[in-house]
Scaffold this active site. Structure first.
Site: not given
Ligand code: NAD
Length: 480
Positions: A150, A226, A230, A248, A282, A461
Site C-alpha cells: 500500500n 501486512g 499472514t 504490523e 492501514c 516501529e
Molecule cells: P500480505 O500479508 O498479503 O503481504 C505482505 C507481505 O508479506 C508481502 O510482501 C507478501 O509477499 C508477504 N507474504 C505473504 N505471505 C507470506 C508468507 N507466508 N511468509 C512470508 N511472507 C509472506 O499483505 P498485503 O495485502 O500486501 O498488505 C495489506 C495488509 O497490510 C492490510 O491488512 C493492511 O492493514 C496491512 N498493513 C498494516 C500496516 C501497519 O502498520 N499495521 C501498514 C500497512 C499495511
C-alpha cells in the site's frame, strides 16, 4: 518487457529459478514488467552475502554508517521524479500522493534513522555500594524485512532504515504487487557506499521467497508489515525458532465524531482519512461514528463531497483517487459492498467500478463508497476491507461509541473529533488502539511509537522503539 532483478551482494542478478511473475500496472490493468520469482536458493545466496558483510557493517562506527545512510536518503531525493513516477505506476496511487507523501517520507525515514543512531544511548543502573549495571545494545545480525503494497517504499524504508542504522545486515522483500521502487533502491544504496551484502533485496511471492526468509535459521529477526492472517502464519513459524518478531498488521479503525467538533476541519480531514490512497492506508478510518445531533448534517455534506471526488488515472493532477492496487483486490472490495447490502446496508454513494476510457479501460477504479444502516457488529463493520469504503453509524453517548469502537479484533488507530478536552483524553485512554489522533489524522512524528494492539500487531516501529527492536540488549554488572 523490463525484467526486474534481485539485488544480492551489491549486484543485480537473475533469480535462481529463472522464473518471472507478471507485474501489472493498476491504471491500465496491463502487465508492464516482470518480477523475479525467487525461492529458497536466492535467500541462501543473500544470507551468505550478509554473513560476509556483517563484521564490516556491524563494526563500522555509527558516524560512518550514518554518513552512508544520509547519502542513501539524498540519493533517493536526487531521483525524486523517477521514484515518484515508479511508485504511482506500480501502485495506481495518484502521482501527486507519491510526490507529496510516499517518496518524501521514505527520504525522511532514512535521514531520521541515519541521525537517530548518533543519539541512541543505552541505560546504566547503579546499585548503591554494590556495583553498576550497564546495558550494551548490539545489532542482532541478519534480519528479515517484509513489507506490503500500500505504501511500498515508505513502509520498506520504515523497517530497513532502523535495521541498517543499528548495524544489521538485511534480507528484504517488498510486496510482489509493488516491487519497483525497492528494485531501484539497490542501486541508490550502492551509490551511497553501502558495502556489498549489507542490504539484499529479493523479489517474489510470500509463500515461496517470503516463507524461506521467515524459516531461514540464520535470519534472527523478522520485521513484517501486512495482513493479520499472514502475520499469524509468520508468528507460528518463527516463534518456535525464537526469532525476534515485529508484526504490523491489519486494522478497522474508528473515526469518532462528537457534535461539538470543529465541523469544517473534521469534514476536510475525514474525506482524507477515509479515501486517501484509495482507502488503502492501514490508518484510514473505515468506521465513522457520528454523534446523533450532527448525524444528518454530516451525512448530507459528506455524501455530497464524496460524490464529487474525482477518480482518475494517476497522472491526472486533479485525481483525488487513482486505481486500487490489483484486480483481485478490486473484486474483494466490491464483494464487501455486496455483503453490506445483504447485511441490510444502504449504499449512499459509490459502490461501483468506474469505467474509464482507453487506454485505462481495463484499470481498477472504484467510486469512493459510503454505506449506512449497518449494525456495528456485522461482518462489514468487523472485517478489514482496505479499500475506498466507509460505513457511517450514529451514536448517543461516549459509552455507546466506545463499546462499538472497541468491538473488533483490531486495534491499530483511532481518530477523535471533539472540542471537549477532558472527553478527548478520556476517550484516548479507553480506545483499543496503538495510535490516537485528536482533531487530526496522519500527523507523523518519527520519534513516536507506531503500531497496534490486539490483532493489529505485536511490537512497535518508529524512533527508539525501532532501534530497540533491531538491537539486542546485554546487561553487564561490575562489582564495586
Ligand atoms: P500480505 O500479508 O498479503 O503481504 C505482505 C507481505 O508479506 C508481502 O510482501 C507478501 O509477499 C508477504 N507474504 C505473504 N505471505 C507470506 C508468507 N507466508 N511468509 C512470508 N511472507 C509472506 O499483505 P498485503 O495485502 O500486501 O498488505 C495489506 C495488509 O497490510 C492490510 O491488512 C493492511 O492493514 C496491512 N498493513 C498494516 C500496516 C501497519 O502498520 N499495521 C501498514 C500497512 C499495511
Amino acid at each position: 518487457m523490463e525484467r526486474l532483478r534481485n539485488f544480492i551482494n551489491g549486484e543485480y542478478c537473475e533469480p535462481s529459478t529463472g522464473e518471472y511473475i507478471d507485474n501489472f500496472e493498476p491504471a491500465t490493468g496491463k502487465v508492464y514488467s516482470l518480477i523475479p520469482n525467487s525461492g529458497a536458493k536466492d535467500v541462501q545466496k543473500a544470507v551468505d552475502a550478509a554473513e560476509k558483510a556483517y563484521p564490516i557493517w556491524s563494526k563500522m562506527s555509527n558516524e560512518k554508517r550514518s554518513q552512508i545512510l544520509v547519502k542513501l536518503s539524498e540519493g533517493i531525493e536526487a531521483r525524486m521524479d523517477e521514484f515518484t513516477k515508479a511508485e504511482s505506476r506500480d501502485n495506481g496511487k495518484p502521482l501527486s500522493l507519491a510526490a507529496h507523501v510516499d517518496i518524501p517520507r521514505a527520504v525522511s525515514n532514512f535521514h531520521f534513522f541515519a541521525t537517530a543512531i548518533l543519539h541512541f544511548a543505552s541505560e546504566s543502573h547503579n546499585m548503591e555500594g554494590v556495583g553498576v549495571n550497564y546495558t550494551l545494545r548490539k545489532p542482532i545480525g541478519i534480519v528479515g524485512c517484509i513489507s506490503p503494497w500500500n505504501l511500498p517504499l515508505y513502509l520498506f524504508s520504515w523497517k530497513i532504515a532502523p535495521a541498517l542504522a543499528a548495524g544489521n545486515c538485511i534480507i528484504a522483500k517488498p510486496s510482489e504487487v509493488t516491487p519497483y521502487t525497492a528494485y531501484l533502491l539497490g542501486q541508490v544504496a550502492k551509490d551511497a557506499g553501502m558495502p556489498d551484502g549489507v542490504l539484499n533485496i529479493l523479489h517474489g511471492e510470500g509463500h515461496t521467497v517470503g516463507d524461506a526468509i521467515v524459516k531461514h535459521p540464520k535470519i534472527k529477526a523478522i520485521s513484517f508489515t501486512g495482513g493479520t492472517k499472514t502475520g499469524e502464519y509468520i508468528a507460528r513459524t518463527a516463534a518456535p525458532m525464537f526469532k525476534k518478531l515485529s508484526l504490523e498488521l491489519g486494522g478497522k479503525n474508528p473515526n469518532i465524531i462528537f457534535d461539538d467538533c470543529d465541523f469544517d476541519e473534521m469534514m476536510k480531514t475525514t474525506l482524507l482519512s477515509s479515501f486517501a490512497n484509495q482507502g488503502q492506508i492501514c490508518l484510514c478510518g473505515s468506521r465513522i461514528f457520528i454523534q446523533r445531533g450532527i448525524y444528518e448534517k454530516f451525512k448530507e455534506e459528506f455524501v455530497e463531497k464524496v460524490g464529487a471526488l474525482l477518480v482518475a488515472e494517476p497522472n491526472n493532477p486533479k485525481a483525488k483517487l487513482g486505481a486500487v492496487v490489483s484486480k483481485s483486490h478490486m473484486e474483494k472490495v466490491l464483494s464487501y459492498v455486496d455483503l453490506a447490502k445483504e447485511e441490510g446496508g444502504t449504499v449512499l454513494t459509490g459502490g461501483v467500478q468506474v469505467q474509464m476510457e482507453a487506454p485505462f479501460e481495463d484499470g481498477y477504479y472504484l467510486r469512493p463508497t459510503v454505506i449506512e444502516g449497518l449494525s456495528y457488529d456485522c461482518r462489514t463493520n468487523q472485517e478489514e476491507i482496505f479499500g475506498p469504503v466507509v460505513t457511517i453509524t450514529p451514536f448517543d453517548t461516549e459509552e455507546d461509541v466506545l463499546m462499538m469502537a472497541n468491538s473488533t479484533v483490531y486495534g491499530l488507530s483511532t481518530t477523535l473529533w471533539t472540542s471537549d478536552l477532558k472527553r478527548a483524553h478520556r476517550m484516548a485512554n479507553e480506545v483499543h488502539a496503538g495510535i490516537v489522533w485528536i482533531n487530526s489524522w496522519l500527523v507523523r512524528d518519527l520519534r513516536t511509537p507506531f503500531g497496534g494492539v490486539k490483532a493489529s500487531g505485536v511490537g512497535r516501529e518508529g524512533g527508539w522503539e525501532a532501534l530497540r527492536f533491531f538491537t539486542e540488549p546485554k546487561n553487564v554488572f561490575v562489582k564495586y
